[in-house]
Design an enzyme around this catalytic site. Structure first.
Site, PDB file in Angstrom:
ATOM      1  N   SER A  68     -31.361  -1.561  -9.157  1.00  0.00           N
ATOM      2  CA  SER A  68     -32.160  -0.350  -8.880  1.00  0.00           C
ATOM      3  C   SER A  68     -31.263   0.395  -7.963  1.00  0.00           C
ATOM      4  O   SER A  68     -31.101   0.258  -6.839  1.00  0.00           O
ATOM      5  CB  SER A  68     -33.515  -0.691  -8.412  1.00  0.00           C
ATOM      6  OG  SER A  68     -34.186   0.482  -7.628  1.00  0.00           O
TER       7      SER A  68
ATOM      8  N   HIS B 284     -31.492   0.954 -13.246  1.00  0.00           N
ATOM      9  CA  HIS B 284     -32.776   0.960 -13.277  1.00  0.00           C
ATOM     10  C   HIS B 284     -33.089   2.338 -12.400  1.00  0.00           C
ATOM     11  O   HIS B 284     -32.653   2.294 -11.132  1.00  0.00           O
ATOM     12  CB  HIS B 284     -33.411  -0.124 -12.506  1.00  0.00           C
ATOM     13  CG  HIS B 284     -34.930  -0.253 -12.438  1.00  0.00           C
ATOM     14  ND1 HIS B 284     -35.711  -0.406 -13.685  1.00  0.00           N
ATOM     15  CD2 HIS B 284     -35.567   0.166 -11.532  1.00  0.00           C
ATOM     16  CE1 HIS B 284     -37.138  -0.203 -13.177  1.00  0.00           C
ATOM     17  NE2 HIS B 284     -36.991  -0.027 -11.983  1.00  0.00           N
TER      18      HIS B 284
ATOM     19  N   ASP C 251     -35.963   4.701 -10.490  1.00  0.00           N
ATOM     20  CA  ASP C 251     -37.247   4.976 -10.050  1.00  0.00           C
ATOM     21  C   ASP C 251     -37.657   6.183  -9.706  1.00  0.00           C
ATOM     22  O   ASP C 251     -37.074   6.789  -8.898  1.00  0.00           O
ATOM     23  CB  ASP C 251     -37.364   3.975  -8.746  1.00  0.00           C
ATOM     24  CG  ASP C 251     -37.402   2.484  -8.967  1.00  0.00           C
ATOM     25  OD1 ASP C 251     -38.064   2.034  -9.945  1.00  0.00           O
ATOM     26  OD2 ASP C 251     -36.651   1.748  -8.187  1.00  0.00           O
TER      27      ASP C 251
ATOM     28  N   MET D  23     -40.501   8.441  -8.702  1.00  0.00           N
ATOM     29  CA  MET D  23     -41.672   8.265  -7.604  1.00  0.00           C
ATOM     30  C   MET D  23     -42.216   9.624  -7.174  1.00  0.00           C
ATOM     31  O   MET D  23     -41.469  10.672  -7.020  1.00  0.00           O
ATOM     32  CB  MET D  23     -41.519   7.469  -6.330  1.00  0.00           C
ATOM     33  CG  MET D  23     -40.859   6.255  -6.629  1.00  0.00           C
ATOM     34  SD  MET D  23     -40.827   5.340  -5.264  1.00  0.00           S
ATOM     35  CE  MET D  23     -40.121   3.791  -5.743  1.00  0.00           C
TER      36      MET D  23
ATOM     37  N   HIS E  16     -37.997   3.980 -14.738  1.00  0.00           N
ATOM     38  CA  HIS E  16     -39.403   3.500 -14.193  1.00  0.00           C
ATOM     39  C   HIS E  16     -40.038   4.581 -13.750  1.00  0.00           C
ATOM     40  O   HIS E  16     -39.739   5.033 -12.525  1.00  0.00           O
ATOM     41  CB  HIS E  16     -38.909   2.248 -13.415  1.00  0.00           C
ATOM     42  CG  HIS E  16     -40.224   1.614 -12.916  1.00  0.00           C
ATOM     43  ND1 HIS E  16     -40.386   0.780 -11.662  1.00  0.00           N
ATOM     44  CD2 HIS E  16     -41.549   1.823 -13.110  1.00  0.00           C
ATOM     45  CE1 HIS E  16     -41.579   0.597 -11.367  1.00  0.00           C
ATOM     46  NE2 HIS E  16     -42.252   1.180 -12.302  1.00  0.00           N
TER      47      HIS E  16
ATOM     48  N   MET F  41     -43.036   5.966 -11.765  1.00  0.00           N
ATOM     49  CA  MET F  41     -44.089   5.492 -10.968  1.00  0.00           C
ATOM     50  C   MET F  41     -44.867   6.845 -10.556  1.00  0.00           C
ATOM     51  O   MET F  41     -44.756   7.602  -9.456  1.00  0.00           O
ATOM     52  CB  MET F  41     -43.922   4.922  -9.762  1.00  0.00           C
ATOM     53  CG  MET F  41     -43.297   3.322  -9.920  1.00  0.00           C
ATOM     54  SD  MET F  41     -42.339   2.545  -8.569  1.00  0.00           S
ATOM     55  CE  MET F  41     -40.634   3.079  -9.368  1.00  0.00           C
TER      56      MET F  41
ATOM     57  N   MET G  11     -44.597  -5.895 -12.169  1.00  0.00           N
ATOM     58  CA  MET G  11     -44.201  -5.626 -10.457  1.00  0.00           C
ATOM     59  C   MET G  11     -44.354  -6.793  -9.826  1.00  0.00           C
ATOM     60  O   MET G  11     -45.473  -7.286  -9.928  1.00  0.00           O
ATOM     61  CB  MET G  11     -45.036  -4.347 -10.182  1.00  0.00           C
ATOM     62  CG  MET G  11     -44.748  -3.208 -10.855  1.00  0.00           C
ATOM     63  SD  MET G  11     -42.806  -2.527 -10.589  1.00  0.00           S
ATOM     64  CE  MET G  11     -42.684  -2.525  -8.839  1.00  0.00           C
TER      65      MET G  11
ATOM     66  N   GLY H 137     -43.138   1.096  -4.933  1.00  0.00           N
ATOM     67  CA  GLY H 137     -43.039   2.225  -4.087  1.00  0.00           C
ATOM     68  C   GLY H 137     -41.944   2.227  -3.143  1.00  0.00           C
ATOM     69  O   GLY H 137     -41.277   3.373  -2.684  1.00  0.00           O
ATOM     70  N   PHE H 138     -41.233   0.888  -2.664  1.00  0.00           N
ATOM     71  CA  PHE H 138     -40.370   0.940  -1.803  1.00  0.00           C
ATOM     72  C   PHE H 138     -39.368  -0.436  -2.320  1.00  0.00           C
ATOM     73  O   PHE H 138     -40.166  -1.347  -2.580  1.00  0.00           O
ATOM     74  CB  PHE H 138     -40.835   0.723  -0.408  1.00  0.00           C
ATOM     75  CG  PHE H 138     -41.682   1.915   0.191  1.00  0.00           C
ATOM     76  CD1 PHE H 138     -41.081   3.068   0.751  1.00  0.00           C
ATOM     77  CD2 PHE H 138     -42.967   1.878  -0.108  1.00  0.00           C
ATOM     78  CE1 PHE H 138     -41.580   4.105   0.958  1.00  0.00           C
ATOM     79  CE2 PHE H 138     -43.725   3.077   0.415  1.00  0.00           C
ATOM     80  CZ  PHE H 138     -43.229   4.117   0.914  1.00  0.00           C
TER      81      PHE H 138
ATOM     82  N   GLY I 237     -36.751  -3.614  -1.014  1.00  0.00           N
ATOM     83  CA  GLY I 237     -36.623  -4.308   0.303  1.00  0.00           C
ATOM     84  C   GLY I 237     -37.989  -5.264   0.637  1.00  0.00           C
ATOM     85  O   GLY I 237     -38.057  -5.831   1.712  1.00  0.00           O
TER      86      GLY I 237
ATOM     87  N   ASP J 207     -39.611  -6.757 -11.222  1.00  0.00           N
ATOM     88  CA  ASP J 207     -39.027  -5.649 -10.449  1.00  0.00           C
ATOM     89  C   ASP J 207     -39.771  -5.857  -9.000  1.00  0.00           C
ATOM     90  O   ASP J 207     -40.833  -5.682  -8.921  1.00  0.00           O
ATOM     91  CB  ASP J 207     -39.202  -4.249 -11.172  1.00  0.00           C
ATOM     92  CG  ASP J 207     -38.971  -3.024 -10.196  1.00  0.00           C
ATOM     93  OD1 ASP J 207     -37.918  -3.346  -9.021  1.00  0.00           O
ATOM     94  OD2 ASP J 207     -39.066  -2.173 -10.653  1.00  0.00           O
ATOM     95  N   GLY J 208     -38.592  -5.951  -7.998  1.00  0.00           N
ATOM     96  CA  GLY J 208     -39.461  -6.160  -6.462  1.00  0.00           C
ATOM     97  C   GLY J 208     -38.854  -7.451  -5.923  1.00  0.00           C
ATOM     98  O   GLY J 208     -39.487  -8.575  -6.686  1.00  0.00           O
TER      99      GLY J 208
ATOM    100  N   GLY K 112     -32.760  -4.439  -6.393  1.00  0.00           N
ATOM    101  CA  GLY K 112     -32.204  -3.031  -5.623  1.00  0.00           C
ATOM    102  C   GLY K 112     -31.322  -3.488  -4.489  1.00  0.00           C
ATOM    103  O   GLY K 112     -30.256  -3.414  -4.530  1.00  0.00           O
TER     104      GLY K 112
HETATM  105  O1  LIG Z   1     -39.646  -0.071  -8.229  1.00  0.00           O
HETATM  106  C1  LIG Z   1     -39.284  -0.490  -7.187  1.00  0.00           C
HETATM  107  C2  LIG Z   1     -40.109  -0.405  -6.151  1.00  0.00           C
HETATM  108  O2  LIG Z   1     -41.286   0.321  -6.210  1.00  0.00           O
HETATM  109  C3  LIG Z   1     -37.810  -1.263  -7.310  1.00  0.00           C
HETATM  110  O3  LIG Z   1     -37.163  -0.638  -8.403  1.00  0.00           O
HETATM  111  C4  LIG Z   1     -37.148  -1.533  -6.040  1.00  0.00           C
HETATM  112  O4  LIG Z   1     -36.103  -0.596  -6.032  1.00  0.00           O
HETATM  113  C5  LIG Z   1     -36.707  -2.909  -5.896  1.00  0.00           C
HETATM  114  O5  LIG Z   1     -36.048  -3.176  -4.685  1.00  0.00           O
HETATM  115  P1  LIG Z   1     -35.780  -4.350  -4.280  1.00  0.00           P
HETATM  116  O6  LIG Z   1     -37.067  -5.117  -3.834  1.00  0.00           O
HETATM  117  O7  LIG Z   1     -34.904  -5.198  -5.203  1.00  0.00           O
HETATM  118  O8  LIG Z   1     -34.995  -4.328  -2.961  1.00  0.00           O
END
Ligand SMILES: O=C(CO)[C@@H](O)[C@H](O)COP(=O)(O)O
Length: 220
Positions: free
Chosen positions: A8, A31, A33, A35, A64, A66, A135, A140-141, A143, A173-174, A195
């Site tokens: 990501s 990927h 994102d 938003m 993706h 959002m 998800m 949204g974020f 980390g 994802d996440g 990401g």
């Molecule tokens: O869609 C999202 C967050 O909403 C992701 O694509 C994040 O970018 C994943 O980040 P990590 O959790 O892998 O750091």
């Protein structure tokens, strides 16, 4: 089915996106994102930047969205050259019509579910989609930590896909990292978005290879 890795770029340097896309040339997808600060409380980029990312990326782009009102905006991402466009079930008014439009425009069509959204109402619609995105954090974020409670949903989708004899990919994802990717793969996921794990690594190609190898060990 082999494991596909999609780093990501939310964790990339937004002042150096072309360079940071180049850094993931060994991945299967990039990927991206999108938003809008309405569907999620964060704002990233829109079509003008996305169109340029498609042009400079060494790997196909997995969008993706959002965003609110994907029925209106998602086709533009397919027209821009996205290999795959995923929109949220919670945001779409007519998900089947939109998925058909994305496919007509030459993109794969993906349906994303927030962690608390049940897949049950969508199981009969699986043939309309190329991918379901589960998800594994609240969107949204980057980390955030992986929500283990999403694993049963991944298993449910894998069982339904297998029973129907479909080739629908399951993306997670996440919070995907070396510590969590095997559990997601074991549950049935085959496309892995990461990401911070990828862009935070000292050696990005090595990290991509390590994630792929761990997931392949549990491939469905
Ligand atoms: O869609 C999202 C967050 O909403 C992701 O694509 C994040 O970018 C994943 O980040 P990590 O959790 O892998 O750091």
């Amino acid at each position: 089915m082999s494991a596909l890795i999609a780093p990501s770029i939310l964790s990339a340097d937004f002042a150096n996106l072309e360079r940071d896309l180049g850094a993931i040339a060994t991945a299967d997808y990039a990927h991206v994102d999108v938003m809008d600060n309405h569907f999620v409380p964060n704002l990233t980029l829109g079509l003008p930047i996305f169109e340029r990312l498609v042009q400079v990326s060494p790997v196909p782009i997995d969008a993706h969205l959002m965003i609110a009102d994907p029925d209106r905006w998602a086709p533009g991402y397919a027209e821009a050259g996205a290999a795959s466009v995923t929109f949220h079930a919670e945001a779409a008014t007519a998900p089947v019509r939109l998925a058909r439009e994305l496919r007509r425009l030459g993109s794969r069509a993906g349906l994303a579910l927030r962690p608390a959204t049940s897949v049950e109402p969508f199981l009969d619609l699986l043939p309309e989609f190329d991918m379901l995105l589960v998800m594994t954090v609240e969107p949204g974020f980057g980390g955030q930590s992986f929500i283990e409670g999403t694993l049963p949903k991944i298993r449910r989708i894998r069982d339904a896909v297998s029973e129907a004899g479909l080739d629908v990919w399951i993306q997670v994802d996440g919070g995907v990292s070396r510590a969590t990717i095997e559990r997601a793969a074991e549950a049935g996921a085959n496309v892995f978005v990461a990401g911070s794990a990828v862009y935070g690594a000292e050696n990005i190609p090595e990290e991509i290879a390590a994630l792929r190898a761990l997931a392949e060990g549990h491939a469905h």
